[in-house]
Design an enzyme around this catalytic site. Sequence first.
Site, PDB file in Angstrom:
ATOM      1  N   ASP A  67      65.680 112.611   0.321  1.00 22.71           N
ATOM      2  CA  ASP A  67      65.584 112.306  -1.099  1.00 22.71           C
ATOM      3  C   ASP A  67      65.759 113.553  -1.937  1.00 22.71           C
ATOM      4  OD1 ASP A  67      63.050 113.491  -0.452  1.00 22.71           O
ATOM      5  OD2 ASP A  67      62.241 111.501  -0.077  1.00 22.71           O
ATOM      6  N   ASP A 136      49.984 105.988  -0.360  1.00 24.94           N
ATOM      7  CA  ASP A 136      50.170 104.569  -0.656  1.00 24.94           C
ATOM      8  C   ASP A 136      51.129 103.898   0.329  1.00 24.94           C
ATOM      9  OD1 ASP A 136      52.582 105.643  -1.399  1.00 24.94           O
ATOM     10  OD2 ASP A 136      52.458 105.097  -3.512  1.00 24.94           O
ATOM     11  N   HIS A 138      54.232 105.015   1.165  1.00 20.09           N
ATOM     12  CA  HIS A 138      55.671 105.160   0.926  1.00 20.09           C
ATOM     13  C   HIS A 138      56.298 106.108   1.950  1.00 20.09           C
ATOM     14  CE1 HIS A 138      54.575 108.761  -1.661  1.00 20.09           C
ATOM     15  NE2 HIS A 138      55.617 109.247  -1.005  1.00 20.09           N
ATOM     16  N   GLU A 143      58.702 103.568  -3.030  1.00 25.07           N
ATOM     17  CA  GLU A 143      57.364 103.282  -3.514  1.00 25.07           C
ATOM     18  C   GLU A 143      56.958 101.840  -3.200  1.00 25.07           C
ATOM     19  OE1 GLU A 143      55.679 105.717  -4.260  1.00 25.07           O
ATOM     20  OE2 GLU A 143      56.369 106.901  -5.963  1.00 25.07           O
TER      21      GLU A 143
END
Length: 260
Positions: A67, A136, A138, A143
């Site tokens: 990314d 979380d 990801h 996300e």
Amino acid sequence: MEVVILPGTKQIGALAADAIESLVRRKPNAVLGLATGSSPLPIYDELASRYEAGGLDFSQAHGFALDEYVGLEAGHPESYREVIRREFTNRVNIKPDNVHGPDGAAEDLEAACQAYEDAIKAVGGVDLQILGVGTDGHIGFNEPGSSLASRTRIKTLIEQTRKDNARFFDSIDDVPHHVVTQGLGTIMDARHVVLVATGAQKAQAVRDFVEGPVAAICAASILQMHPHATILVDEAAASSLKLADYYRHTYDNKPEWQGL
């Protein structure tokens, strides 16, 4: 999915490096998927040490970053191109032209995303993808709520991710709101996925994606569907797993010929 619980980051880095070294020795032009963040650092340190010792050659290998932030100027120290160079590729003999990252500065981001997908396909796909996982759940910057079939695209970061990443910037105000990231479908195309998670702060995410349902709310849970996913965790990150004792027993009694 294979879950391996190890004492700490040193052991995790060594085991992951073993898998990468084995790959590069049998396939010198291997394609590596490279993650940023703190989780992969022990792997990169171990690989750099093995290279410096003269026994590991990356001269024909390729690397693809997961990314990139959108809007950071070229050469910004926290752009993921620079992080990958600093933490890994500049420490071994991989050719600079063989290291690729999504273009977060492109005027046409949609075209840049498709070009990145095409570049991965042009070299035959990723052989081994290194991953970390967010608190979380990801992976990459996919996300919660990301499509399980998604490809490389622009994503908006949730505030928790921006807070988690603010430690790399002067303040949270400097953390971009958008990124370009490989999609979950892109990640799933890798032939082998090695995910690293360490620390008690990752325990809930590890429990959710390893033993919870496959669901978009926890992006990493898609790895339950991967034919060759290896999850390397320390004791703290494994502390919420219901089947932790079974994972330990399985690994302790694993046939040697299976490898990682």
